[in-house]
Write a protein that holds these residues in place. Sequence first.
Motif, PDB file in Angstrom:
ATOM      1  N   LYS A  97       0.826  -1.216   0.000  1.00 44.77           N
ATOM      2  CA  LYS A  97       0.000   0.000   0.000  1.00 44.77           C
ATOM      3  C   LYS A  97       0.856   1.260   0.000  1.00 44.77           C
ATOM      4  CE  LYS A  97      -0.793   0.053   5.011  1.00 44.77           C
ATOM      5  NZ  LYS A  97       0.063   1.129   5.392  1.00 44.77           N
ATOM      6  N   ASP A  98       2.134   1.144   0.361  1.00 49.15           N
ATOM      7  CA  ASP A  98       3.057   2.279   0.351  1.00 49.15           C
ATOM      8  C   ASP A  98       3.643   2.527  -1.037  1.00 49.15           C
ATOM      9  OD1 ASP A  98       2.810   2.844   3.097  1.00 49.15           O
ATOM     10  OD2 ASP A  98       4.282   1.293   3.577  1.00 49.15           O
ATOM     11  N   ALA A  99       3.326   1.645  -1.986  1.00 49.00           N
ATOM     12  CA  ALA A  99       3.881   1.781  -3.336  1.00 49.00           C
ATOM     13  C   ALA A  99       3.043   2.748  -4.160  1.00 49.00           C
ATOM     14  CB  ALA A  99       3.934   0.425  -4.030  1.00 49.00           C
ATOM     15  N   GLN A 100       3.723   3.637  -4.847  1.00 51.72           N
ATOM     16  CA  GLN A 100       3.082   4.555  -5.783  1.00 51.72           C
ATOM     17  C   GLN A 100       3.663   4.246  -7.158  1.00 51.72           C
ATOM     18  OE1 GLN A 100       0.731   7.166  -5.264  1.00 51.72           O
ATOM     19  NE2 GLN A 100       0.699   7.119  -7.468  1.00 51.72           N
ATOM     20  N   VAL A 101       2.808   4.076  -8.151  1.00 50.73           N
ATOM     21  CA  VAL A 101       3.253   3.782  -9.509  1.00 50.73           C
ATOM     22  C   VAL A 101       2.890   4.964 -10.396  1.00 50.73           C
ATOM     23  CG1 VAL A 101       3.009   2.228 -11.495  1.00 50.73           C
ATOM     24  CG2 VAL A 101       2.966   1.295  -9.169  1.00 50.73           C
ATOM     25  N   VAL A 102       3.873   5.468 -11.126  1.00 49.22           N
ATOM     26  CA  VAL A 102       3.636   6.538 -12.096  1.00 49.22           C
ATOM     27  C   VAL A 102       4.293   6.156 -13.420  1.00 49.22           C
ATOM     28  CG1 VAL A 102       3.426   8.395 -10.391  1.00 49.22           C
ATOM     29  CG2 VAL A 102       5.657   7.860 -11.349  1.00 49.22           C
ATOM     30  N   VAL A 103       3.840   6.782 -14.486  1.00 45.96           N
ATOM     31  CA  VAL A 103       4.416   6.559 -15.812  1.00 45.96           C
ATOM     32  C   VAL A 103       4.784   7.905 -16.430  1.00 45.96           C
ATOM     33  CG1 VAL A 103       3.286   4.338 -16.261  1.00 45.96           C
ATOM     34  CG2 VAL A 103       2.101   6.446 -16.855  1.00 45.96           C
ATOM     35  N   VAL A 104       5.767   7.886 -17.289  1.00 46.64           N
ATOM     36  CA  VAL A 104       6.277   9.099 -17.927  1.00 46.64           C
ATOM     37  C   VAL A 104       5.393   9.463 -19.116  1.00 46.64           C
ATOM     38  CG1 VAL A 104       8.258  10.134 -19.112  1.00 46.64           C
ATOM     39  CG2 VAL A 104       8.626   8.588 -17.165  1.00 46.64           C
ATOM     40  N   VAL A 105       5.095  10.750 -19.231  1.00 46.61           N
ATOM     41  CA  VAL A 105       4.304  11.293 -20.341  1.00 46.61           C
ATOM     42  C   VAL A 105       5.269  11.884 -21.362  1.00 46.61           C
ATOM     43  CG1 VAL A 105       2.545  12.992 -20.998  1.00 46.61           C
ATOM     44  CG2 VAL A 105       2.458  11.920 -18.738  1.00 46.61           C
ATOM     45  N   ASN A 106       4.984  11.655 -22.648  1.00 45.67           N
ATOM     46  CA  ASN A 106       5.798  12.271 -23.690  1.00 45.67           C
ATOM     47  C   ASN A 106       4.924  12.664 -24.865  1.00 45.67           C
ATOM     48  OD1 ASN A 106       5.702   9.947 -25.581  1.00 45.67           O
ATOM     49  ND2 ASN A 106       6.808   8.929 -23.955  1.00 45.67           N
ATOM     50  N   LYS A 107       5.475  13.512 -25.713  1.00 45.32           N
ATOM     51  CA  LYS A 107       4.762  13.954 -26.918  1.00 45.32           C
ATOM     52  C   LYS A 107       5.125  13.044 -28.076  1.00 45.32           C
ATOM     53  CE  LYS A 107       4.072  18.901 -26.439  1.00 45.32           C
ATOM     54  NZ  LYS A 107       4.450  20.211 -26.970  1.00 45.32           N
ATOM     55  N   THR A 108       4.106  12.679 -28.844  1.00 42.11           N
ATOM     56  CA  THR A 108       4.308  11.911 -30.069  1.00 42.11           C
ATOM     57  C   THR A 108       3.574  12.656 -31.186  1.00 42.11           C
ATOM     58  OG1 THR A 108       2.305  10.549 -29.899  1.00 42.11           O
ATOM     59  CG2 THR A 108       4.281   9.754 -28.723  1.00 42.11           C
ATOM     60  N   PRO A 109       3.799  12.297 -32.437  1.00 46.34           N
ATOM     61  CA  PRO A 109       3.032  12.938 -33.524  1.00 46.34           C
ATOM     62  C   PRO A 109       1.522  12.735 -33.377  1.00 46.34           C
ATOM     63  CG  PRO A 109       4.942  11.796 -34.419  1.00 46.34           C
ATOM     64  CD  PRO A 109       4.862  11.429 -32.963  1.00 46.34           C
ATOM     65  N   GLU A 110       1.116  11.651 -32.697  1.00 43.92           N
ATOM     66  CA  GLU A 110      -0.303  11.366 -32.506  1.00 43.92           C
ATOM     67  C   GLU A 110      -0.902  12.104 -31.314  1.00 43.92           C
ATOM     68  OE1 GLU A 110       2.006   8.715 -32.627  1.00 43.92           O
ATOM     69  OE2 GLU A 110       1.771   8.573 -34.797  1.00 43.92           O
ATOM     70  N   GLY A 111      -0.087  12.680 -30.461  1.00 42.13           N
ATOM     71  CA  GLY A 111      -0.558  13.372 -29.260  1.00 42.13           C
ATOM     72  C   GLY A 111       0.263  12.963 -28.050  1.00 42.13           C
ATOM     73  N   LEU A 112      -0.275  13.191 -26.862  1.00 43.12           N
ATOM     74  CA  LEU A 112       0.424  12.800 -25.644  1.00 43.12           C
ATOM     75  C   LEU A 112       0.313  11.296 -25.445  1.00 43.12           C
ATOM     76  CD1 LEU A 112      -0.641  15.605 -23.153  1.00 43.12           C
ATOM     77  CD2 LEU A 112       1.527  15.364 -24.370  1.00 43.12           C
ATOM     78  N   ASP A 137       2.162  -7.321 -21.163  1.00 42.91           N
ATOM     79  CA  ASP A 137       2.208  -6.846 -22.548  1.00 42.91           C
ATOM     80  C   ASP A 137       1.623  -5.436 -22.628  1.00 42.91           C
ATOM     81  OD1 ASP A 137       2.634  -6.909 -25.271  1.00 42.91           O
ATOM     82  OD2 ASP A 137       0.710  -7.851 -25.705  1.00 42.91           O
ATOM     83  N   HIS A 138       2.399  -4.453 -22.154  1.00 44.56           N
ATOM     84  CA  HIS A 138       1.958  -3.062 -22.166  1.00 44.56           C
ATOM     85  C   HIS A 138       2.682  -2.285 -23.266  1.00 44.56           C
ATOM     86  CE1 HIS A 138      -0.389  -3.440 -18.569  1.00 44.56           C
ATOM     87  NE2 HIS A 138       0.653  -3.759 -17.818  1.00 44.56           N
ATOM     88  N   ALA A 139       2.037  -1.206 -23.704  1.00 42.58           N
ATOM     89  CA  ALA A 139       2.602  -0.369 -24.763  1.00 42.58           C
ATOM     90  C   ALA A 139       3.691   0.556 -24.212  1.00 42.58           C
ATOM     91  CB  ALA A 139       1.505   0.475 -25.396  1.00 42.58           C
ATOM     92  N   VAL A 140       4.723   0.749 -25.011  1.00 43.56           N
ATOM     93  CA  VAL A 140       5.759   1.723 -24.675  1.00 43.56           C
ATOM     94  C   VAL A 140       5.208   3.126 -24.916  1.00 43.56           C
ATOM     95  CG1 VAL A 140       8.049   2.599 -25.290  1.00 43.56           C
ATOM     96  CG2 VAL A 140       7.652   0.135 -25.132  1.00 43.56           C
ATOM     97  N   GLN A 141       4.368   3.267 -25.939  1.00 45.41           N
ATOM     98  CA  GLN A 141       3.726   4.552 -26.214  1.00 45.41           C
ATOM     99  C   GLN A 141       2.223   4.342 -26.353  1.00 45.41           C
ATOM    100  OE1 GLN A 141       5.531   6.488 -29.585  1.00 45.41           O
ATOM    101  NE2 GLN A 141       7.083   7.401 -28.286  1.00 45.41           N
ATOM    102  N   TYR A 142       1.533   4.493 -25.232  1.00 46.04           N
ATOM    103  CA  TYR A 142       0.076   4.404 -25.218  1.00 46.04           C
ATOM    104  C   TYR A 142      -0.453   5.818 -25.391  1.00 46.04           C
ATOM    105  CZ  TYR A 142      -4.637   3.561 -23.463  1.00 46.04           C
ATOM    106  OH  TYR A 142      -6.007   3.480 -23.330  1.00 46.04           O
ATOM    107  N   VAL A 143      -1.017   6.088 -26.551  1.00 45.93           N
ATOM    108  CA  VAL A 143      -1.495   7.435 -26.863  1.00 45.93           C
ATOM    109  C   VAL A 143      -2.773   7.713 -26.070  1.00 45.93           C
ATOM    110  CG1 VAL A 143      -2.274   9.010 -28.671  1.00 45.93           C
ATOM    111  CG2 VAL A 143      -0.450   7.366 -29.153  1.00 45.93           C
ATOM    112  N   LEU A 144      -2.758   8.798 -25.322  1.00 46.34           N
ATOM    113  CA  LEU A 144      -3.904   9.152 -24.492  1.00 46.34           C
ATOM    114  C   LEU A 144      -5.054   9.628 -25.361  1.00 46.34           C
ATOM    115  CD1 LEU A 144      -2.096  11.028 -21.599  1.00 46.34           C
ATOM    116  CD2 LEU A 144      -2.780   8.640 -21.715  1.00 46.34           C
ATOM    117  N   GLY A 145      -6.230   9.094 -25.101  1.00 48.59           N
ATOM    118  CA  GLY A 145      -7.417   9.496 -25.852  1.00 48.59           C
ATOM    119  C   GLY A 145      -7.547   8.842 -27.198  1.00 48.59           C
TER     120      GLY A 145
END
Length: 154
Positions: A97-112, A137-145
């Motif tokens: 419960k003390d673990a916090q998971v975050v992911v890095v946001v970046n810009k791509t030609p398709e959006g964030l 099996d997660h995406a390296v670049q999961y485009v938001l929206g």
Amino acid sequence: MQIKTTRFGPIEVPEADVLSFAQGLIGMEDCRRWIILADAQNPALAWLQSAERADLALAVVSPRRFVPDYQVRVSGRDVAGLGLGGADGNAPSGEAKDAQVVVVVNKTPEGLAVNLKAPIVVCLATKSGRQIIAKDDHAVQYVLGATVPFRRSA
């Protein structure tokens, strides 16, 4: 302590708020001390600011805010030394419960996009963190929206 940043200017941070990444982050192994700063304009966004390099601040978000069913499997070796307890051989000073998971946001030609394949895990109790490579099996670049259909308002 005072940290110089190019994005936020000089900021005063209590030493107790500094996160320690014994192995650094992927591609930034020489940066071992980081702080998390809230974004004043967007409550979903935070900044992982290097305490050692003024020019290095990564936009991060909780992956579940955008992918509600996001889960990441980790082995004891993945989180060894963070103090989350378990079979890593360290005295358990924290729990899952003390673990916090975050992911890095970046810009791509398709959006964030967010990197769901390499989340950052932080133990809030010990102020220790590590970036891991998910076995899932997660995406390296999961485009938001990208999966949200466009709607016109009337």
